[in-house]
Enzyme design. Structure first.
Site, mmCIF file in Angstrom:
data_model
loop_
_atom_site.group_PDB
_atom_site.id
_atom_site.type_symbol
_atom_site.label_atom_id
_atom_site.label_comp_id
_atom_site.label_asym_id
_atom_site.label_seq_id
_atom_site.Cartn_x
_atom_site.Cartn_y
_atom_site.Cartn_z
ATOM 1 N N GLY A 214 58.116 37.935 26.310
ATOM 2 C CA GLY A 214 57.445 39.181 25.607
ATOM 3 C C GLY A 214 57.709 39.145 24.027
ATOM 4 N N ASN A 215 57.464 40.186 23.261
ATOM 5 C CA ASN A 215 57.534 40.450 21.978
ATOM 6 C C ASN A 215 58.052 41.920 21.610
ATOM 7 O OD1 ASN A 215 55.307 41.963 21.190
ATOM 8 N ND2 ASN A 215 54.251 40.057 22.303
#
Ligand code: CTP
Length: 402
Positions: A214-215
């Site tokens: 993810g980020n």
């Protein structure tokens, strides 16, 4: 943005009561006049002195200790909004049934102001049919519910029921009051009759049933864009990975880049404006394990493959009258990178921010951006809150609409 607004902050006796301190402080920072009401049980969780020091008036608790004989009616009548944070199952039930059991529940039924309820409790309680029904009834009456998140709960349990982030709660309150410029834009109906698609949040690419790549994107800027576009009169489709609340929008919740791609392609047919604000993963694992990857299997080698570049695909297929807006979070060479992306992806506007600067980008409630136009125009938006950034971007975009 909340100048002149009187907000009653009701704090009930949940472990999350300590987070109401931050909500209180941020509401005051936004200019609100905050009146805290602590229930008796809340006193077991947090000290009234902290609230009295941070809020605009001393803490109120009882219907009878005040010199005013009817404090609940006065507070209810003069409040511009009431925020219950955290809201226990008890206050939710009292509010639903109209039971006046203490100063807070009495104030809630003595007001016609908007009410924001932020539940926090154990998963079993949150999922109990009685609580589910109470929440549905309140939402049906127009109460704004800021849903709890999944995470660590009191006593070490993990599950849904943890109080929403203070920023999400403050956002919900800000959303109740468009500021003057918003109101002007709304009156002008800058986007009335327009169909706008906004993507928000960071995508998650599954590695196995429990892990993902993810980020750091939270979706706050994308949600602000969607809200402000709606206030400007647009019919908005918000495609989001974020659990932030939204109201009055056609909302599509997605998780991965592939899901976002499918949702954007179908929503963008017939759209006047598409705003790709989401932080879409550039790569995803080639294979997703069916079962949790175990440590005993050694260090895994994860092969990645590219995802579809949604913005670039839209840029190569869009109709001439459609407006395409991209975003770019950069840490260096902002101008060069942004202009490169603008042309490479066929966008009409590219909004770039330097996420390495303080107060800018992910998880911050402010942002500073530069808007680059395909026509060579450049405009700088200094550090302001994300709704103000949203307004500037939408005003720039509205000028380009046929
Ligand atoms: N974007 C997209 N699909 C992707 C990746 C990015 O639609 N698979 C969009 C984003 O929503 C954003 C813009 O492209 O509007 C720029 O995203 P960014 O991550 O900054 O650009 P990249 O092309 O991924 O370049 P890099 O990561 O190398 O900076």
């Amino acid at each position: 943005m909340l100048e002149g607004k009187k907000i009653v902050l009701g704090v009930t006796g949940g472990i999350a009561a300590y987070k109401a301190i931050e909500v209180c402080r941020r509401l005051v920072d936004h200019g609100a006049h905050v009146v805290p009401i602590l229930t008796n049980a809340a006193h077991n969780m947090v000290g009234p002195t902290t609230f009295t020091a941070l809020a605009s008036e001393p803490v109120k608790t009882s219907m009878f200790s005040d010199s005013d004989p009817i404090p609940h009616t006065r507070l209810g009548q003069t409040a511009d909004a009431i925020v219950v944070c955290p809201a226990t199952a008890r206050i939710i039930s009292d509010y639903r049934t109209g039971r006046s059991a203490d100063l807070l529940s009495a104030t809630l039924i003595a007001t016609v102001a908007p009410v924001v309820v932020c539940p926090a409790m154990h998963t079993e309680m949150w999922e109990h049919p009685a609580v589910v029904e109470n929440i549905q009834v309140l939402a049906g009456r127009g109460t704004i519910i800021v849903p709890p998140e999944e995470g660590r709960l009191a006593g070490g349990d993990i599950g849904k029921g943890r109080l929403a982030q203070p920023l999400a709660i403050v956002d919900a309150v800000l959303g109740l009051f468009g500021d003057d410029e918003n109101k002007r834009a709304n009156e002008a109906g800058l986007l009335r009759g327009r169909r706008v698609v906004v993507t928000a949040g960071g995508t998650r690419e599954a590695l196995d049933p429990v892990r993902y790549l993810g980020n750091r994107s939270t979706g706050r800027q994308g949600h602000a864009l969607a809200d402000v576009a709606r206030e400007m009169g647009a019919e908005v489709t918000l495609i989001t990975t974020s659990s932030l609340p939204s109201a009055g929008l056609n909302r599509i919740d997605v998780e991965s880049a592939a899901e976002m791609h499918t949702a954007v392609v179908s929503a963008s047919a017939g759209a006047d404006m598409i705003i790709m604000n989401a932080a879409v993963a550039d790569f995803r694992p080639v294979e997703v394990a069916n079962d949790k990857i175990k440590k005993s299997g050694g260090i895994p080698e994860i092969k990645l493959e590219p995802t579809v570049d949604i913005l670039a695909e839209l840029g190569s297929t869009k109709k001439p009258e459609q407006l395409l807006i991209g975003f770019a979070a950069e840490t260096n060479n902002l101008r060069e990178n942004a202009i490169g992306k603008l042309h490479r992806k066929g966008a009409d506007l590219l909004v770039a921010n330097d996420v390495s600067a303080p107060g800018v980008g992910f998880a911050s409630d402010t942002n500073a951006v530069t808007i680059f136009g395909a026509d060579g125009s450049v405009s700088e938006i200094p550090l302001v809150d994300k709704r103000a950034v949203a307004r500037s971007v939408l005003e720039a975009a509205a000028k380009l609409l046929p």
